[in-house]
Design a protein around this motif. Structure first.
Motif, PDB file in Angstrom:
ATOM      1  N   ALA A   1      -0.577 -14.887  14.965  1.00 18.67           N
ATOM      2  CA  ALA A   1      -2.283 -13.016  14.515  1.00 18.67           C
ATOM      3  C   ALA A   1      -1.547 -12.609  13.513  1.00 18.67           C
ATOM      4  O   ALA A   1      -2.355 -12.234  12.503  1.00 18.67           O
ATOM      5  CB  ALA A   1      -2.341 -12.665  15.704  1.00 18.67           C
ATOM      6  N   SER A   2       0.384 -11.840  13.670  1.00 20.26           N
ATOM      7  CA  SER A   2       0.161 -10.835  12.564  1.00 20.26           C
ATOM      8  C   SER A   2       0.554 -12.200  11.514  1.00 20.26           C
ATOM      9  O   SER A   2       0.633 -11.786  10.472  1.00 20.26           O
ATOM     10  CB  SER A   2       1.689 -10.646  12.879  1.00 20.26           C
ATOM     11  N   ALA A   3       0.499 -13.334  11.864  1.00 19.41           N
ATOM     12  CA  ALA A   3       1.022 -14.294  10.215  1.00 19.41           C
ATOM     13  C   ALA A   3      -0.378 -14.062   9.240  1.00 19.41           C
ATOM     14  O   ALA A   3      -0.591 -14.282   8.357  1.00 19.41           O
ATOM     15  CB  ALA A   3       1.474 -15.981  10.671  1.00 19.41           C
ATOM     16  N   GLY A   4      -1.863 -15.386  10.617  1.00 18.19           N
ATOM     17  CA  GLY A   4      -2.601 -14.886   9.815  1.00 18.19           C
ATOM     18  C   GLY A   4      -3.716 -13.570   9.151  1.00 18.19           C
ATOM     19  O   GLY A   4      -4.256 -13.525   8.228  1.00 18.19           O
ATOM     20  N   ALA A   5      -3.602 -12.026  10.361  1.00 17.21           N
ATOM     21  CA  ALA A   5      -3.786 -11.313   9.057  1.00 17.21           C
ATOM     22  C   ALA A   5      -2.651 -10.855   8.419  1.00 17.21           C
ATOM     23  O   ALA A   5      -3.541  -9.993   7.322  1.00 17.21           O
ATOM     24  CB  ALA A   5      -3.308  -9.964  10.228  1.00 17.21           C
ATOM     25  N   GLY A   6      -1.809 -11.285   8.380  1.00 19.16           N
ATOM     26  CA  GLY A   6      -0.767 -10.873   7.145  1.00 19.16           C
ATOM     27  C   GLY A   6      -1.457 -11.390   5.345  1.00 19.16           C
ATOM     28  O   GLY A   6      -1.761 -10.857   4.633  1.00 19.16           O
ATOM     29  N   LEU A   7      -1.547 -12.594   5.871  1.00 20.30           N
ATOM     30  CA  LEU A   7      -2.323 -13.622   4.854  1.00 20.30           C
ATOM     31  C   LEU A   7      -3.258 -12.986   4.434  1.00 20.30           C
ATOM     32  O   LEU A   7      -4.067 -13.319   2.831  1.00 20.30           O
ATOM     33  CB  LEU A   7      -1.639 -14.886   5.526  1.00 20.30           C
ATOM     34  N   LEU A   8      -3.758 -13.238   5.569  1.00 22.93           N
ATOM     35  CA  LEU A   8      -5.415 -12.401   4.628  1.00 22.93           C
ATOM     36  C   LEU A   8      -5.697 -11.253   4.544  1.00 22.93           C
ATOM     37  O   LEU A   8      -6.402 -10.716   3.683  1.00 22.93           O
ATOM     38  CB  LEU A   8      -6.512 -11.994   6.469  1.00 22.93           C
ATOM     39  N   LEU A   9      -4.986 -10.096   4.839  1.00 20.54           N
ATOM     40  CA  LEU A   9      -4.275  -9.070   3.654  1.00 20.54           C
ATOM     41  C   LEU A   9      -4.375  -9.075   2.526  1.00 20.54           C
ATOM     42  O   LEU A   9      -4.393  -8.420   1.703  1.00 20.54           O
ATOM     43  CB  LEU A   9      -3.538  -7.962   4.666  1.00 20.54           C
TER      44      LEU A   9
ATOM     45  N   ALA B   1       5.099  -8.103  -9.257  1.00 20.62           N
ATOM     46  CA  ALA B   1       6.320  -8.009  -8.125  1.00 20.62           C
ATOM     47  C   ALA B   1       5.592  -7.405  -7.199  1.00 20.62           C
ATOM     48  O   ALA B   1       6.408  -7.199  -6.022  1.00 20.62           O
ATOM     49  CB  ALA B   1       7.172  -6.741  -8.932  1.00 20.62           C
ATOM     50  N   GLY B   2       4.500  -6.457  -7.379  1.00 21.08           N
ATOM     51  CA  GLY B   2       3.587  -5.744  -6.130  1.00 21.08           C
ATOM     52  C   GLY B   2       3.250  -6.723  -5.400  1.00 21.08           C
ATOM     53  O   GLY B   2       3.563  -6.551  -4.326  1.00 21.08           O
ATOM     54  N   ALA B   3       2.821  -7.845  -5.616  1.00 19.40           N
ATOM     55  CA  ALA B   3       2.339  -9.137  -4.962  1.00 19.40           C
ATOM     56  C   ALA B   3       3.916  -9.596  -3.815  1.00 19.40           C
ATOM     57  O   ALA B   3       3.759  -9.499  -2.663  1.00 19.40           O
ATOM     58  CB  ALA B   3       2.007  -9.861  -5.637  1.00 19.40           C
ATOM     59  N   ALA B   4       4.964  -9.840  -4.427  1.00 15.26           N
ATOM     60  CA  ALA B   4       6.051 -10.496  -3.216  1.00 15.26           C
ATOM     61  C   ALA B   4       6.172  -9.179  -2.695  1.00 15.26           C
ATOM     62  O   ALA B   4       6.409  -9.276  -1.571  1.00 15.26           O
ATOM     63  CB  ALA B   4       7.003 -10.730  -4.850  1.00 15.26           C
ATOM     64  N   VAL B   5       6.381  -8.160  -3.200  1.00  8.44           N
ATOM     65  CA  VAL B   5       6.155  -6.869  -1.701  1.00  8.44           C
ATOM     66  C   VAL B   5       5.840  -6.823  -1.024  1.00  8.44           C
ATOM     67  O   VAL B   5       6.322  -6.886   0.417  1.00  8.44           O
ATOM     68  CB  VAL B   5       6.909  -5.444  -3.002  1.00  8.44           C
ATOM     69  N   THR B   6       4.639  -6.902  -1.620  1.00 10.44           N
ATOM     70  CA  THR B   6       3.393  -6.790  -0.690  1.00 10.44           C
ATOM     71  C   THR B   6       3.516  -8.012   0.853  1.00 10.44           C
ATOM     72  O   THR B   6       3.130  -7.915   1.682  1.00 10.44           O
ATOM     73  CB  THR B   6       2.052  -6.723  -1.334  1.00 10.44           C
ATOM     74  N   PHE B   7       3.812  -9.018  -0.094  1.00 10.96           N
ATOM     75  CA  PHE B   7       3.559 -10.300   0.901  1.00 10.96           C
ATOM     76  C   PHE B   7       4.514 -10.596   2.015  1.00 10.96           C
ATOM     77  O   PHE B   7       4.878 -10.224   3.018  1.00 10.96           O
ATOM     78  CB  PHE B   7       4.000 -11.728   0.101  1.00 10.96           C
ATOM     79  N   VAL B   8       6.383  -9.690   1.464  1.00  9.77           N
ATOM     80  CA  VAL B   8       6.803  -9.441   2.130  1.00  9.77           C
ATOM     81  C   VAL B   8       6.700  -8.768   4.135  1.00  9.77           C
ATOM     82  O   VAL B   8       7.391  -8.577   4.898  1.00  9.77           O
ATOM     83  CB  VAL B   8       8.554  -9.377   1.916  1.00  9.77           C
ATOM     84  N   LEU B   9       6.051  -7.400   2.839  1.00  7.57           N
ATOM     85  CA  LEU B   9       5.948  -6.178   3.849  1.00  7.57           C
ATOM     86  C   LEU B   9       5.054  -6.832   5.544  1.00  7.57           C
ATOM     87  O   LEU B   9       5.350  -6.627   5.891  1.00  7.57           O
ATOM     88  CB  LEU B   9       4.988  -5.073   3.818  1.00  7.57           C
ATOM     89  N   VAL B  10       3.873  -7.527   4.855  1.00  9.52           N
ATOM     90  CA  VAL B  10       2.556  -7.820   5.753  1.00  9.52           C
ATOM     91  C   VAL B  10       3.264  -9.035   6.292  1.00  9.52           C
ATOM     92  O   VAL B  10       3.225  -9.821   7.504  1.00  9.52           O
ATOM     93  CB  VAL B  10       1.201  -8.271   5.375  1.00  9.52           C
ATOM     94  N   LEU B  11       4.285  -9.884   6.179  1.00 13.62           N
ATOM     95  CA  LEU B  11       4.357 -10.787   6.683  1.00 13.62           C
ATOM     96  C   LEU B  11       5.924 -10.704   7.742  1.00 13.62           C
ATOM     97  O   LEU B  11       6.324 -11.509   8.593  1.00 13.62           O
ATOM     98  CB  LEU B  11       4.801 -11.708   5.946  1.00 13.62           C
TER      99      LEU B  11
END
Length: 190
Positions: free
Chosen positions: A39-47, A63-73
């Motif tokens: 659920a966390s992975a799905g929600a993180g990828l969706l966001l 860089a912002g996309a990469a940081v956000t990707f790490v934070l939400v996953l």
């Protein structure tokens, strides 16, 4: 000697009982941890997809996309590691029983081979047979050591700090999932 063998049996029984109790607890927790990780992975990828897709070719945007990707996953990665540790813990009693049985069988075979060595082969033949059996037992001990090192690392991995991270990841997942659903609703309304 019977007293020492009964204490060895009792300690082995306690070890197996503790391993089975830990495996039972791990089995109950593993399903929930797996569901939370998914659920966390799905929600993180969706966001992340709603926020950054398609990613601009500008360096700041990437860089912002990469940081956000790490934070939400991040929470899903922590929960996935916890889930994998629980799965390993579930398998511990069976692995301990298999390794114990193999060690006893191979030790008995080695002892029988050394004891049944014929005197016709001479001293050198018996010595060589003993060395070969000791080398075989060394392999068995190394296998058992690998099992213990693996579970020793697992025990060190599951410490209060990591368990606090798991609790934090669970709380963040509790926020991510409704947040992702709300963001999806908002995008659908616009």
């Amino acid at each position: 000697m019977p007293a020492s063998s009964s204490s060895e049996t009792g300690s082995e029984g306690r070890l197996m009982q503790a391993a089975r109790a830990a495996a039972s607890l791990a089995a109950r927790l593993a399903t929930g941890a797996g569901i939370l990780a998914g659920a966390s992975a799905g929600a993180g990828l969706l966001l992340w997809g709603l926020l950054w897709w398609p990613v601009s070719s500008r360096l700041v945007s990437m860089a912002g996309a990469a940081v956000t990707f790490v934070l939400v996953l991040g929470p899903s990665a922590i929960l996935a590691l916890f889930y994998l540790g629980l799965r390993d813990l579930q398998a511990l009693p069976d692995r301990l029983a298999d390794r114990t049985a193999r060690t006893v069988e191979q030790s008995a075979e080695a002892t029988a081979a050394v004891a049944s060595g014929s005197s016709a082969s001479g001293l050198f033949g018996r010595l060589w047979g003993t060395v070969k059996q000791i080398w075989a037992l060394r392999g068995v001990l190394l296998e058992n050591r690998a099992l213990l090192v693996r579970y020793g690392a697992l025990i060190r991995f599951v410490n209060p700090g990591f368990l606090l991270l798991v609790v934090g990841a669970t709380v963040v997942t509790g926020l991510l999932v409704p947040g992702a659903l709300l963001a999806l609703l908002m995008v659908g309304l616009v």
